[in-house]
Design an enzyme around this catalytic site. Structure first.
Site, short mmCIF file in Angstrom:
data_model
loop_
_atom_site.label_atom_id
_atom_site.label_comp_id
_atom_site.label_asym_id
_atom_site.label_seq_id
_atom_site.Cartn_x
_atom_site.Cartn_y
_atom_site.Cartn_z
N GLY A 20 49.70 55.94 43.50
CA GLY A 20 50.90 56.43 44.34
C GLY A 20 51.34 57.79 44.00
O GLY A 20 51.49 58.76 44.93
N GLY A 42 50.31 55.80 38.65
CA GLY A 42 49.08 55.24 39.23
C GLY A 42 48.65 55.97 40.55
O GLY A 42 48.71 57.40 40.57
N GLY A 90 56.79 53.57 44.65
CA GLY A 90 55.96 53.47 43.31
C GLY A 90 55.13 54.72 43.20
O GLY A 90 53.95 54.62 43.08
N SER A 146 45.63 44.36 48.57
CA SER A 146 44.52 44.21 47.45
C SER A 146 43.46 43.22 48.15
O SER A 146 43.74 42.45 48.97
CB SER A 146 45.03 43.72 46.07
OG SER A 146 44.20 43.29 45.32
N TYR A 202 50.58 37.16 42.31
CA TYR A 202 50.04 38.62 42.79
C TYR A 202 49.14 38.36 44.15
O TYR A 202 49.62 39.39 45.12
CB TYR A 202 49.09 39.26 41.60
CG TYR A 202 48.46 40.64 42.22
CD1 TYR A 202 49.32 41.97 42.07
CD2 TYR A 202 47.34 40.65 42.68
CE1 TYR A 202 48.70 43.09 42.39
CE2 TYR A 202 46.77 42.04 42.84
CZ TYR A 202 47.40 43.06 42.82
OH TYR A 202 46.96 44.42 43.21
N1 LIG Z 1 45.11 49.30 40.17
C1 LIG Z 1 44.19 48.80 41.23
O1 LIG Z 1 42.91 48.49 40.92
C2 LIG Z 1 44.52 48.16 42.47
C3 LIG Z 1 43.73 47.54 43.19
C4 LIG Z 1 44.05 46.79 44.42
C5 LIG Z 1 45.67 47.07 44.84
N2 LIG Z 1 46.22 48.00 43.83
C6 LIG Z 1 47.72 47.96 44.55
O2 LIG Z 1 48.10 49.38 44.48
C7 LIG Z 1 49.42 49.62 44.16
C8 LIG Z 1 49.55 50.50 43.13
O3 LIG Z 1 49.08 50.09 41.84
P1 LIG Z 1 48.70 50.94 40.67
O4 LIG Z 1 47.41 50.31 40.01
O5 LIG Z 1 48.84 52.46 40.86
O6 LIG Z 1 50.08 50.55 39.60
P2 LIG Z 1 50.92 51.30 38.69
O7 LIG Z 1 49.97 52.45 38.02
O8 LIG Z 1 51.32 50.20 37.79
O9 LIG Z 1 52.25 52.05 39.44
C9 LIG Z 1 53.08 51.09 39.99
C10 LIG Z 1 54.19 51.74 40.88
O10 LIG Z 1 54.99 50.76 41.13
C11 LIG Z 1 56.40 51.07 40.67
N3 LIG Z 1 57.09 49.75 40.51
C12 LIG Z 1 56.78 48.66 39.85
N4 LIG Z 1 57.81 47.87 39.88
C13 LIG Z 1 58.70 48.32 40.68
C14 LIG Z 1 59.90 47.89 40.75
N5 LIG Z 1 60.51 46.58 40.42
N6 LIG Z 1 60.79 48.85 41.55
C15 LIG Z 1 60.36 49.94 42.04
N7 LIG Z 1 59.17 50.45 41.68
C16 LIG Z 1 58.41 49.74 40.88
C17 LIG Z 1 56.13 51.72 39.08
O11 LIG Z 1 57.23 52.36 38.98
P3 LIG Z 1 57.84 52.50 37.68
O12 LIG Z 1 57.72 53.93 37.18
O13 LIG Z 1 59.35 52.48 37.77
O14 LIG Z 1 57.10 51.39 36.66
C18 LIG Z 1 54.99 52.83 39.64
O15 LIG Z 1 55.35 53.84 40.24
C19 LIG Z 1 50.08 48.22 43.97
O16 LIG Z 1 50.64 47.84 45.20
C20 LIG Z 1 48.84 47.52 43.60
O17 LIG Z 1 48.94 46.18 43.73
C21 LIG Z 1 45.86 48.45 42.78
#
Ligand SMILES: NC(=O)c1ccc[n+]([C@@H]2O[C@H](COP(=O)([O-])OP(=O)(O)OC[C@H]3O[C@@H](n4cnc5c(N)ncnc54)[C@H](OP(=O)(O)O)[C@@H]3O)[C@@H](O)[C@H]2O)c1
Length: 275
Positions: free
Chosen positions: A19, A17, A13, A142, A165
């Site tokens: 990642g 985001g 991922g 999370s 989630y």
């Molecule tokens: N944002 C927050 O505040 C927060 C807080 C706590 C924990 N987290 C954790 O941090 C991590 C990253 O979150 P983020 O906020 O950066 O999310 P994000 O911006 O939505 O990015 C998610 C990433 O995961 C990939 N992904 C989603 N579904 C997928 C699938 N079926 N197969 C392959 N890749 C997939 C997406 O790829 P595509 O480009 O293909 O969509 C994207 O690269 C997550 O595990 C989330 O639970 C986030």
């Protein structure tokens, strides 16, 4: 800054985001970075940005909603890469959406993508990671955690996106604790974390929440677990940002972790600890 020349890192991922920011930082530090996501165009843009900054990267596509694709991704990496020093299981789907969805394999979608895919990918890559010690595994979980109801793990009753989630995120922490025990004395350190609260990402915007943190803050916390030398010997822990803390009580319940592990091995078709 830590120097990672000669090291290889995979960040699932990393097309978006937090990642994407972690991938860029690892690239700047000299690691060869394996970018993963579903969208080749966005993946190639991340690769181009890392290369423009003097780094080395390659994009690998796989939809983690398919265990077959997880296996294909692991095969590609095992054939092409001589080593894997850092694995960051970061890809995930957020809380948005009230309809229960399933993966290609018929499993509840967040359990499948956020947890089960990382479980399988980690075990399939473990021989390569063990060859590359000292190595790190980081499971991006999370603070949103909910105990797993083992009578209905696939949430056929009382579904909500948030519940799905939160149980998938706790499952990642339970896996982290077990894996750290399994890897004790192996030279592979594995930890889990809540990177930061409501970072400004697509996941948070989709949930209709006003962002409170930056992706840079979350990336810093992930980088600490991925590369900080201060972590030698600290494994199987859960962090909120930069600080170690306690996860949901179920994470420390040996019987619950055993039940999750047995279920995960069965659903992924892994025999205990092997491919
Ligand atoms: N944002 C927050 O505040 C927060 C807080 C706590 C924990 N987290 C954790 O941090 C991590 C990253 O979150 P983020 O906020 O950066 O999310 P994000 O911006 O939505 O990015 C998610 C990433 O995961 C990939 N992904 C989603 N579904 C997928 C699938 N079926 N197969 C392959 N890749 C997939 C997406 O790829 P595509 O480009 O293909 O969509 C994207 O690269 C997550 O595990 C989330 O639970 C986030």
């Amino acid at each position: 800054m830590v120097h990672l020349d000669g090291k290889t890192a995979l960040i699932t991922g990393s097309t978006d985001g937090v990642g994407r920011v972690v991938a860029s930082r690892l690239g700047q530090a000299g690691a060869r970075v394996l970018i993963h996501g579903r969208d080749p165009q966005r993946g190639e843009r991340v690769v181009a940005a890392i290369e423009a900054a003097g780094g080395t990267a390659e994009f690998m596509a796989a939809d983690l909603a398919s265990l077959h694709e997880v296996r294909r991704l692991a095969d590609t990496i095992r054939k092409a890469e001589a080593r894997l020093d850092i694995l960051v299981n970061n890809a995930g789907i957020g809380t948005a959406g009230g309809s229960r969805l399933t993966s290609n394999d018929g499993h509840e979608l967040r359990f499948a993508v956020n947890y089960l895919a990382g479980f399988l990918l980690t075990y399939l890559l473990l021989p390569l990671i063990r060859q590359s010690t000292p190595a790190r595994i980081v499971n991006v979980s999370s603070a949103g955690q909910q105990a797993i109801d083992f009578d209905d793990v696939m949430l056929t009753r009382g579904f909500s996106g948030s519940r799905a989630y939160c149980q998938s995120k706790l499952a990642q922490i339970m896996f982290t604790i077990d894996l750290a025990r399994e890897l004790a004395t192996s030279g592979v350190i594995v930890n889990a974390l809540h990177p930061a609260t409501y970072m400004d990402t697509a996941m948070v915007r989709r949930a209709g929440v006003t962002p409170m943190s930056t992706v840079e803050q979350g990336a810093e916390a992930i980088m600490q677990l991925a590369v900080s030398p201060a972590f030698e010997g600290r494994s199987g822990r859960y962090f909120n940002g930069l600080n170690e803390t306690r996860a949901n009580a179920q994470a420390y319940d040996d019987a619950a972790r055993q039940e999750l592990r047995a279920l995960s091995l069965r659903l992924t078709g892994l025999t205990d600890g092997t491919s």
